[in-house]
Design a protein around this motif. Structure first.
Motif, PDB file in Angstrom:
ATOM      1  N   ALA A 154       0.699  -1.311   0.038  1.00 37.47           N
ATOM      2  CA  ALA A 154      -0.112  -0.032   0.064  1.00 37.47           C
ATOM      3  C   ALA A 154       0.830   1.272  -0.129  1.00 37.47           C
ATOM      4  CB  ALA A 154      -0.791   0.030   1.235  1.00 37.47           C
ATOM      5  N   SER A 155       0.363   2.335  -0.191  1.00 38.35           N
ATOM      6  CA  SER A 155       0.907   3.676  -0.192  1.00 38.35           C
ATOM      7  C   SER A 155       0.212   4.677   0.904  1.00 38.35           C
ATOM      8  CB  SER A 155       0.967   4.316  -1.658  1.00 38.35           C
ATOM      9  OG  SER A 155       1.553   5.492  -1.622  1.00 38.35           O
ATOM     10  N   THR A 156       0.793   5.535   1.354  1.00 37.85           N
ATOM     11  CA  THR A 156       0.459   6.458   2.207  1.00 37.85           C
ATOM     12  C   THR A 156      -0.341   7.657   1.316  1.00 37.85           C
ATOM     13  OG1 THR A 156       2.437   7.641   2.270  1.00 37.85           O
ATOM     14  CG2 THR A 156       1.955   6.205   4.129  1.00 37.85           C
ATOM     15  N   ALA A 170       3.621  13.334   4.031  1.00 34.02           N
ATOM     16  CA  ALA A 170       3.950  14.656   4.207  1.00 34.02           C
ATOM     17  C   ALA A 170       4.089  15.164   5.661  1.00 34.02           C
ATOM     18  CB  ALA A 170       3.217  15.712   3.412  1.00 34.02           C
ATOM     19  N   LEU A 171       3.035  14.357   6.549  1.00 30.05           N
ATOM     20  CA  LEU A 171       3.071  14.932   7.979  1.00 30.05           C
ATOM     21  C   LEU A 171       4.123  14.197   8.783  1.00 30.05           C
ATOM     22  CD1 LEU A 171      -0.833  14.904   8.199  1.00 30.05           C
ATOM     23  CD2 LEU A 171       0.676  16.751   7.969  1.00 30.05           C
ATOM     24  N   GLY A 176       1.921  10.153   9.247  1.00 31.88           N
ATOM     25  CA  GLY A 176       1.466   9.619   7.977  1.00 31.88           C
ATOM     26  C   GLY A 176       0.962   8.442   8.200  1.00 31.88           C
ATOM     27  N   LEU A 177       1.502   7.456   8.872  1.00 32.49           N
ATOM     28  CA  LEU A 177       1.183   6.173   9.353  1.00 32.49           C
ATOM     29  C   LEU A 177      -0.249   6.173   9.983  1.00 32.49           C
ATOM     30  CD1 LEU A 177       1.436   3.091   9.677  1.00 32.49           C
ATOM     31  CD2 LEU A 177       2.570   3.590  11.958  1.00 32.49           C
ATOM     32  N   VAL A 178      -0.277   7.092  11.103  1.00 28.76           N
ATOM     33  CA  VAL A 178      -1.574   7.319  11.846  1.00 28.76           C
ATOM     34  C   VAL A 178      -2.759   7.788  10.849  1.00 28.76           C
ATOM     35  CG1 VAL A 178      -2.895   8.497  13.678  1.00 28.76           C
ATOM     36  CG2 VAL A 178      -0.632   7.717  13.986  1.00 28.76           C
ATOM     37  N   LEU A 179      -2.511   8.562  10.311  1.00 30.49           N
ATOM     38  CA  LEU A 179      -3.660   8.980   9.085  1.00 30.49           C
ATOM     39  C   LEU A 179      -3.981   7.926   8.266  1.00 30.49           C
ATOM     40  CD1 LEU A 179      -2.959  12.799   8.493  1.00 30.49           C
ATOM     41  CD2 LEU A 179      -4.826  11.847   9.589  1.00 30.49           C
TER      42      LEU A 179
END
Length: 371
Positions: A154-156, A170-171, A176-179
Protein backbone atom coordinates in the motif's frame (compact mmCIF):
# COMPACT_ATOMS: atom_id res chain seq x y z
CA UNK A 1 -3.75 -15.35 -16.95
CA UNK A 2 -3.57 -19.10 -16.29
CA UNK A 3 -3.36 -18.52 -12.54
CA UNK A 4 -6.31 -16.09 -12.62
CA UNK A 5 -8.59 -18.41 -14.60
CA UNK A 6 -7.62 -21.51 -12.62
CA UNK A 7 -8.12 -19.84 -9.24
CA UNK A 8 -11.49 -18.37 -10.23
CA UNK A 9 -12.70 -21.70 -11.61
CA UNK A 10 -11.65 -23.65 -8.51
CA UNK A 11 -13.36 -21.15 -6.21
CA UNK A 12 -16.57 -21.17 -8.27
CA UNK A 13 -16.82 -24.97 -8.36
CA UNK A 14 -16.07 -25.31 -4.66
CA UNK A 15 -18.73 -22.71 -3.76
CA UNK A 16 -21.33 -24.29 -6.04
CA UNK A 17 -20.68 -27.80 -4.71
CA UNK A 18 -19.97 -26.85 -1.11
CA UNK A 19 -22.99 -24.62 -0.53
CA UNK A 20 -25.66 -27.39 -0.61
CA UNK A 21 -23.51 -29.46 1.77
CA UNK A 22 -23.29 -26.49 4.14
CA UNK A 23 -27.06 -25.97 3.83
CA UNK A 24 -27.67 -29.54 5.01
CA UNK A 25 -25.28 -28.99 7.90
CA UNK A 26 -27.07 -25.82 8.99
CA UNK A 27 -30.56 -27.29 8.60
CA UNK A 28 -29.61 -30.32 10.69
CA UNK A 29 -28.65 -27.97 13.54
CA UNK A 30 -31.53 -25.56 13.08
CA UNK A 31 -29.33 -22.58 12.25
CA UNK A 32 -31.94 -20.44 10.51
CA UNK A 33 -32.28 -16.73 9.82
CA UNK A 34 -34.12 -14.55 12.35
CA UNK A 35 -36.44 -12.05 10.62
CA UNK A 36 -37.20 -8.67 12.20
CA UNK A 37 -40.88 -7.94 12.78
CA UNK A 38 -40.46 -4.32 11.62
CA UNK A 39 -39.17 -5.38 8.20
CA UNK A 40 -41.28 -5.99 5.07
CA UNK A 41 -44.00 -8.56 5.85
CA UNK A 42 -43.07 -10.54 2.73
CA UNK A 43 -39.78 -11.45 4.42
CA UNK A 44 -41.52 -13.41 7.19
CA UNK A 45 -41.70 -16.42 4.85
CA UNK A 46 -37.89 -16.46 4.89
CA UNK A 47 -37.72 -17.12 8.62
CA UNK A 48 -35.63 -20.20 9.29
CA UNK A 49 -33.69 -20.07 6.01
CA UNK A 50 -30.07 -21.15 6.71
CA UNK A 51 -27.65 -18.27 7.10
CA UNK A 52 -23.89 -17.80 7.62
CA UNK A 53 -23.39 -18.82 3.98
CA UNK A 54 -20.55 -16.32 3.81
CA UNK A 55 -18.43 -19.05 5.39
CA UNK A 56 -18.65 -20.93 2.08
CA UNK A 57 -17.60 -17.84 0.13
CA UNK A 58 -14.57 -17.34 2.38
CA UNK A 59 -13.58 -21.02 2.33
CA UNK A 60 -13.96 -21.29 -1.46
CA UNK A 61 -11.90 -18.12 -1.93
CA UNK A 62 -9.07 -19.35 0.29
CA UNK A 63 -9.05 -22.84 -1.22
CA UNK A 64 -9.21 -21.43 -4.74
CA UNK A 65 -6.27 -19.13 -4.08
CA UNK A 66 -4.00 -21.62 -2.32
CA UNK A 67 -5.09 -24.56 -4.47
CA UNK A 68 -4.40 -22.74 -7.73
CA UNK A 69 -0.98 -21.57 -6.54
CA UNK A 70 0.02 -25.05 -5.37
CA UNK A 71 -1.10 -26.61 -8.66
CA UNK A 72 0.80 -24.04 -10.69
CA UNK A 73 3.92 -24.56 -8.61
CA UNK A 74 3.70 -28.28 -9.37
CA UNK A 75 3.11 -27.64 -13.08
CA UNK A 76 6.03 -25.23 -13.20
CA UNK A 77 8.31 -27.71 -11.42
CA UNK A 78 7.42 -30.41 -13.94
CA UNK A 79 7.99 -27.96 -16.83
CA UNK A 80 4.47 -28.56 -18.09
CA UNK A 81 3.91 -24.89 -18.74
CA UNK A 82 6.02 -21.73 -18.67
CA UNK A 83 4.58 -19.48 -15.96
CA UNK A 84 5.56 -15.91 -15.14
CA UNK A 85 4.22 -16.03 -11.60
CA UNK A 86 3.36 -18.96 -9.35
CA UNK A 87 4.28 -17.73 -5.88
CA UNK A 88 2.23 -16.35 -3.03
CA UNK A 89 2.57 -12.60 -2.45
CA UNK A 90 2.18 -10.40 0.59
CA UNK A 91 -0.44 -8.22 -1.14
CA UNK A 92 -2.67 -11.19 -1.91
CA UNK A 93 -2.25 -12.67 1.55
CA UNK A 94 -3.07 -9.35 3.23
CA UNK A 95 -6.34 -8.98 1.32
CA UNK A 96 -7.27 -12.56 2.23
CA UNK A 97 -6.41 -11.85 5.87
CA UNK A 98 -8.69 -8.81 5.87
CA UNK A 99 -11.49 -10.77 4.24
CA UNK A 100 -11.22 -13.74 6.59
CA UNK A 101 -10.75 -11.57 9.68
CA UNK A 102 -13.86 -9.49 9.09
CA UNK A 103 -15.72 -12.65 8.10
CA UNK A 104 -14.85 -14.10 11.50
CA UNK A 105 -16.32 -11.03 13.23
CA UNK A 106 -19.45 -11.46 11.12
CA UNK A 107 -19.58 -15.16 11.97
CA UNK A 108 -19.68 -14.43 15.70
CA UNK A 109 -22.42 -11.86 15.06
CA UNK A 110 -24.49 -14.35 13.03
CA UNK A 111 -23.99 -17.16 15.51
CA UNK A 112 -25.25 -15.08 18.43
CA UNK A 113 -28.32 -14.05 16.43
CA UNK A 114 -29.11 -17.65 15.54
CA UNK A 115 -28.37 -19.23 18.91
CA UNK A 116 -30.37 -16.61 20.82
CA UNK A 117 -33.02 -16.08 18.13
CA UNK A 118 -32.80 -12.31 18.12
CA UNK A 119 -31.98 -9.58 15.61
CA UNK A 120 -29.06 -8.28 17.70
CA UNK A 121 -25.84 -10.24 17.54
CA UNK A 122 -22.62 -8.74 18.81
CA UNK A 123 -23.03 -5.48 20.68
CA UNK A 124 -22.06 -2.45 18.61
CA UNK A 125 -18.95 -1.84 20.70
CA UNK A 126 -17.82 -5.47 20.41
CA UNK A 127 -18.37 -5.46 16.66
CA UNK A 128 -16.55 -2.16 16.24
CA UNK A 129 -13.57 -3.36 18.29
CA UNK A 130 -13.30 -6.53 16.23
CA UNK A 131 -13.53 -4.75 12.89
CA UNK A 132 -11.12 -2.02 13.96
CA UNK A 133 -8.52 -4.48 15.24
CA UNK A 134 -8.48 -6.41 11.95
CA UNK A 135 -8.40 -3.19 9.89
CA UNK A 136 -5.54 -1.69 11.91
CA UNK A 137 -3.44 -4.85 11.58
CA UNK A 138 -4.06 -4.89 7.82
CA UNK A 139 -3.25 -1.19 7.38
CA UNK A 140 -0.03 -1.35 9.39
CA UNK A 141 1.21 -4.49 7.62
CA UNK A 142 0.30 -3.06 4.21
CA UNK A 143 2.96 -0.38 4.72
CA UNK A 144 5.64 -2.97 5.53
CA UNK A 145 7.53 -5.51 3.40
CA UNK A 146 9.26 -3.11 0.99
CA UNK A 147 10.80 -4.27 -2.29
CA UNK A 148 13.54 -2.18 -3.89
CA UNK A 149 13.48 -0.07 -0.70
CA UNK A 150 10.14 1.61 -1.45
CA UNK A 151 7.54 -0.61 -3.17
CA UNK A 152 5.09 -1.76 -0.52
CA UNK A 153 1.63 -3.35 -0.84
CA UNK A 154 0.00 0.00 0.00
CA UNK A 155 0.93 3.65 -0.23
CA UNK A 156 0.31 6.49 2.21
CA UNK A 157 -0.95 8.59 -0.71
CA UNK A 158 -4.67 8.91 -1.37
CA UNK A 159 -5.39 7.29 -4.73
CA UNK A 160 -8.03 7.49 -7.44
CA UNK A 161 -6.94 5.36 -10.40
CA UNK A 162 -3.37 5.75 -9.16
CA UNK A 163 -1.70 7.66 -6.34
CA UNK A 164 -2.45 11.38 -6.14
CA UNK A 165 -0.28 14.18 -4.78
CA UNK A 166 -2.17 14.07 -1.48
CA UNK A 167 0.21 12.01 0.65
CA UNK A 168 -0.17 11.45 4.39
CA UNK A 169 3.60 10.92 4.60
CA UNK A 170 4.02 14.69 4.27
CA UNK A 171 3.08 14.88 7.95
CA UNK A 172 6.02 12.72 8.95
CA UNK A 173 6.51 9.01 9.48
CA UNK A 174 4.32 8.67 12.56
CA UNK A 175 1.68 11.17 11.44
CA UNK A 176 1.50 9.60 8.01
CA UNK A 177 1.07 6.14 9.46
CA UNK A 178 -1.68 7.25 11.85
CA UNK A 179 -3.63 9.08 9.15
CA UNK A 180 -3.27 6.20 6.72
CA UNK A 181 -4.56 3.75 9.32
CA UNK A 182 -7.55 6.02 10.01
CA UNK A 183 -8.20 6.42 6.28
CA UNK A 184 -7.98 2.65 5.75
CA UNK A 185 -10.41 2.08 8.63
CA UNK A 186 -12.89 4.49 7.07
CA UNK A 187 -12.70 2.70 3.72
CA UNK A 188 -12.98 -0.75 5.25
CA UNK A 189 -15.90 0.23 7.50
CA UNK A 190 -17.65 1.98 4.62
CA UNK A 191 -17.26 -0.95 2.22
CA UNK A 192 -18.31 -3.51 4.84
CA UNK A 193 -21.40 -1.55 5.86
CA UNK A 194 -22.25 -0.90 2.21
CA UNK A 195 -22.29 -4.60 1.31
CA UNK A 196 -24.06 -5.42 4.59
CA UNK A 197 -26.87 -2.94 3.89
CA UNK A 198 -27.20 -4.20 0.31
CA UNK A 199 -27.62 -7.79 1.50
CA UNK A 200 -31.35 -7.49 2.07
CA UNK A 201 -32.87 -9.33 -0.90
CA UNK A 202 -32.16 -12.75 -2.39
CA UNK A 203 -28.99 -12.60 -4.48
CA UNK A 204 -28.73 -8.81 -4.54
CA UNK A 205 -25.38 -8.32 -2.80
CA UNK A 206 -23.94 -11.55 -4.19
CA UNK A 207 -24.69 -10.68 -7.81
CA UNK A 208 -23.41 -7.13 -7.44
CA UNK A 209 -20.23 -8.46 -5.80
CA UNK A 210 -19.54 -10.74 -8.77
CA UNK A 211 -19.45 -7.69 -11.04
CA UNK A 212 -17.33 -5.51 -8.75
CA UNK A 213 -14.73 -8.20 -8.03
CA UNK A 214 -14.70 -9.14 -11.69
CA UNK A 215 -13.77 -5.51 -12.38
CA UNK A 216 -10.91 -5.69 -9.90
CA UNK A 217 -9.71 -8.86 -11.58
CA UNK A 218 -9.45 -6.94 -14.87
CA UNK A 219 -7.76 -4.00 -13.15
CA UNK A 220 -5.17 -6.30 -11.60
CA UNK A 221 -4.42 -7.95 -14.94
CA UNK A 222 -4.10 -4.57 -16.66
CA UNK A 223 -1.83 -3.18 -13.95
CA UNK A 224 0.35 -6.28 -14.21
CA UNK A 225 0.72 -5.93 -17.99
CA UNK A 226 1.40 -2.19 -17.68
CA UNK A 227 3.56 -2.44 -14.56
CA UNK A 228 6.56 -0.17 -14.23
CA UNK A 229 8.78 -3.21 -13.74
CA UNK A 230 7.68 -4.67 -17.08
CA UNK A 231 6.70 -1.68 -19.23
CA UNK A 232 8.38 1.41 -17.72
CA UNK A 233 6.97 4.71 -18.87
CA UNK A 234 5.02 7.80 -17.74
CA UNK A 235 1.70 5.89 -17.65
CA UNK A 236 2.88 2.66 -16.02
CA UNK A 237 1.50 1.46 -12.70
CA UNK A 238 3.89 1.25 -9.75
CA UNK A 239 1.73 -1.37 -8.02
CA UNK A 240 3.08 -4.35 -6.18
CA UNK A 241 1.93 -7.94 -6.87
CA UNK A 242 -0.74 -6.91 -9.37
CA UNK A 243 -1.17 -10.36 -10.94
CA UNK A 244 -1.64 -12.06 -7.58
CA UNK A 245 -4.16 -9.38 -6.60
CA UNK A 246 -6.07 -10.29 -9.78
CA UNK A 247 -5.98 -13.92 -8.63
CA UNK A 248 -7.55 -12.94 -5.29
CA UNK A 249 -10.25 -10.91 -7.05
CA UNK A 250 -10.97 -13.83 -9.38
CA UNK A 251 -11.33 -16.15 -6.38
CA UNK A 252 -13.83 -13.85 -4.66
CA UNK A 253 -15.80 -13.31 -7.89
CA UNK A 254 -15.82 -17.05 -8.60
CA UNK A 255 -16.93 -18.00 -5.09
CA UNK A 256 -19.72 -15.41 -5.19
CA UNK A 257 -20.80 -16.72 -8.60
CA UNK A 258 -21.01 -20.29 -7.30
CA UNK A 259 -22.79 -19.19 -4.14
CA UNK A 260 -25.30 -17.17 -6.21
CA UNK A 261 -26.68 -20.41 -7.66
CA UNK A 262 -28.15 -21.15 -4.21
CA UNK A 263 -28.60 -17.56 -3.00
CA UNK A 264 -30.71 -16.37 -5.94
CA UNK A 265 -34.47 -16.10 -5.44
CA UNK A 266 -35.88 -18.08 -3.80
CA UNK A 267 -32.74 -18.22 -1.66
CA UNK A 268 -31.85 -21.55 -0.10
CA UNK A 269 -29.24 -19.82 2.08
CA UNK A 270 -28.20 -16.28 3.09
CA UNK A 271 -24.62 -15.04 3.33
CA UNK A 272 -25.28 -13.23 6.64
CA UNK A 273 -22.86 -10.81 8.23
CA UNK A 274 -20.21 -13.51 7.77
CA UNK A 275 -20.34 -12.91 4.05
CA UNK A 276 -21.20 -9.22 3.83
CA UNK A 277 -18.43 -8.08 6.18
CA UNK A 278 -15.93 -10.37 4.45
CA UNK A 279 -16.84 -9.12 0.97
CA UNK A 280 -16.71 -5.50 2.11
CA UNK A 281 -13.28 -6.10 3.60
CA UNK A 282 -12.02 -7.78 0.44
CA UNK A 283 -13.33 -4.89 -1.66
CA UNK A 284 -11.59 -2.25 0.46
CA UNK A 285 -8.41 -4.34 0.61
CA UNK A 286 -8.27 -4.64 -3.16
CA UNK A 287 -8.84 -0.90 -3.55
CA UNK A 288 -5.94 -0.17 -1.19
CA UNK A 289 -3.38 -2.55 -2.70
CA UNK A 290 -4.28 -1.60 -6.30
CA UNK A 291 -4.06 2.12 -5.42
CA UNK A 292 -7.64 2.74 -6.60
CA UNK A 293 -9.16 3.88 -3.32
CA UNK A 294 -11.59 6.52 -4.60
CA UNK A 295 -12.39 4.52 -7.74
CA UNK A 296 -13.92 1.93 -5.39
CA UNK A 297 -16.81 4.33 -4.78
CA UNK A 298 -17.63 4.27 -8.52
CA UNK A 299 -17.13 0.54 -9.07
CA UNK A 300 -19.23 -0.20 -5.97
CA UNK A 301 -21.72 2.53 -6.81
CA UNK A 302 -24.71 0.39 -5.87
CA UNK A 303 -23.32 -0.12 -2.37
CA UNK A 304 -22.75 3.63 -2.08
CA UNK A 305 -26.28 4.43 -3.30
CA UNK A 306 -27.90 2.08 -0.80
CA UNK A 307 -25.72 3.38 2.05
CA UNK A 308 -26.65 6.95 1.16
CA UNK A 309 -30.34 6.04 1.32
CA UNK A 310 -29.89 5.02 4.96
CA UNK A 311 -27.92 8.16 5.78
CA UNK A 312 -30.57 10.34 4.13
CA UNK A 313 -33.41 8.52 5.89
CA UNK A 314 -31.86 8.80 9.34
CA UNK A 315 -30.70 12.39 8.82
CA UNK A 316 -34.09 13.53 7.52
CA UNK A 317 -35.99 11.87 10.38
CA UNK A 318 -33.72 13.36 13.05
CA UNK A 319 -33.82 16.88 11.57
CA UNK A 320 -37.41 17.12 10.34
CA UNK A 321 -39.22 14.15 11.85
CA UNK A 322 -40.14 13.01 8.33
CA UNK A 323 -38.91 10.07 6.28
CA UNK A 324 -37.77 10.41 2.66
CA UNK A 325 -38.29 6.72 1.86
CA UNK A 326 -40.98 4.35 3.03
CA UNK A 327 -38.20 2.19 4.43
CA UNK A 328 -34.43 2.13 4.26
CA UNK A 329 -32.23 0.65 2.86
CA UNK A 330 -33.44 1.65 -0.59
CA UNK A 331 -34.42 -1.82 -1.82
CA UNK A 332 -37.07 -2.10 0.90
CA UNK A 333 -38.58 1.22 -0.22
CA UNK A 334 -39.38 -0.33 -3.59
CA UNK A 335 -40.71 -3.47 -1.91
CA UNK A 336 -43.26 -1.35 -0.05
CA UNK A 337 -44.14 0.34 -3.34
CA UNK A 338 -45.26 -3.06 -4.59
CA UNK A 339 -42.29 -4.07 -6.74
CA UNK A 340 -41.59 -7.79 -6.89
CA UNK A 341 -38.36 -8.86 -5.19
CA UNK A 342 -36.91 -10.36 -8.37
CA UNK A 343 -37.66 -7.14 -10.27
CA UNK A 344 -35.81 -5.05 -7.69
CA UNK A 345 -32.82 -7.38 -7.68
CA UNK A 346 -32.47 -7.46 -11.46
CA UNK A 347 -32.81 -3.69 -11.82
CA UNK A 348 -30.31 -3.08 -9.03
CA UNK A 349 -27.95 -5.54 -10.74
CA UNK A 350 -28.27 -3.39 -13.86
CA UNK A 351 -27.33 -0.33 -11.81
CA UNK A 352 -24.36 -2.22 -10.35
CA UNK A 353 -23.26 -3.23 -13.84
CA UNK A 354 -23.49 0.34 -15.09
CA UNK A 355 -21.39 1.56 -12.14
CA UNK A 356 -18.76 -1.09 -12.88
CA UNK A 357 -18.75 -0.11 -16.57
CA UNK A 358 -18.31 3.57 -15.71
CA UNK A 359 -15.55 2.76 -13.21
CA UNK A 360 -13.61 0.63 -15.71
CA UNK A 361 -14.14 3.32 -18.34
CA UNK A 362 -12.67 5.97 -16.05
CA UNK A 363 -9.74 3.67 -15.21
CA UNK A 364 -8.94 3.04 -18.86
CA UNK A 365 -9.58 6.63 -19.95
CA UNK A 366 -7.01 7.89 -17.45
CA UNK A 367 -4.41 5.50 -18.89
CA UNK A 368 -5.17 6.56 -22.47
CA UNK A 369 -5.06 10.26 -21.55
CA UNK A 370 -1.60 9.82 -20.01
CA UNK A 371 -0.06 8.35 -23.19
Amino acid sequence: MISVLLAGAIAMVLAMVGTPLFIRFLVARGYGQFIRDDGPTSHHTKRGTPTMGGAVIIAATLLGYFGAHLLLIVFDTLDWVDLRSTGFTISGLLVLFLMAGLGLVGFFDDYIKISKQRSLGLRSVEKLVGQTAIAVIFAVLALQFPVDDFRRPASTAVSFVRDTSLDFAALGTVGGLVLFVLWANIMIAGASNGVNLTDGLDGLATGASVMVFGAYMLIGIWQFNQNCQISPGPNCYDVRDALDVAVVAACVAGSCFGFLWWNASPAKIFMGDTGSLALGGALAGLAIVTHTQLLMAILGGLFVLITLSVIIQVGSFKMTGKRVFRMAPLQHHFELLGWAEVTIVIRFWIIAGLCVAVGLGVFYAEWVASL
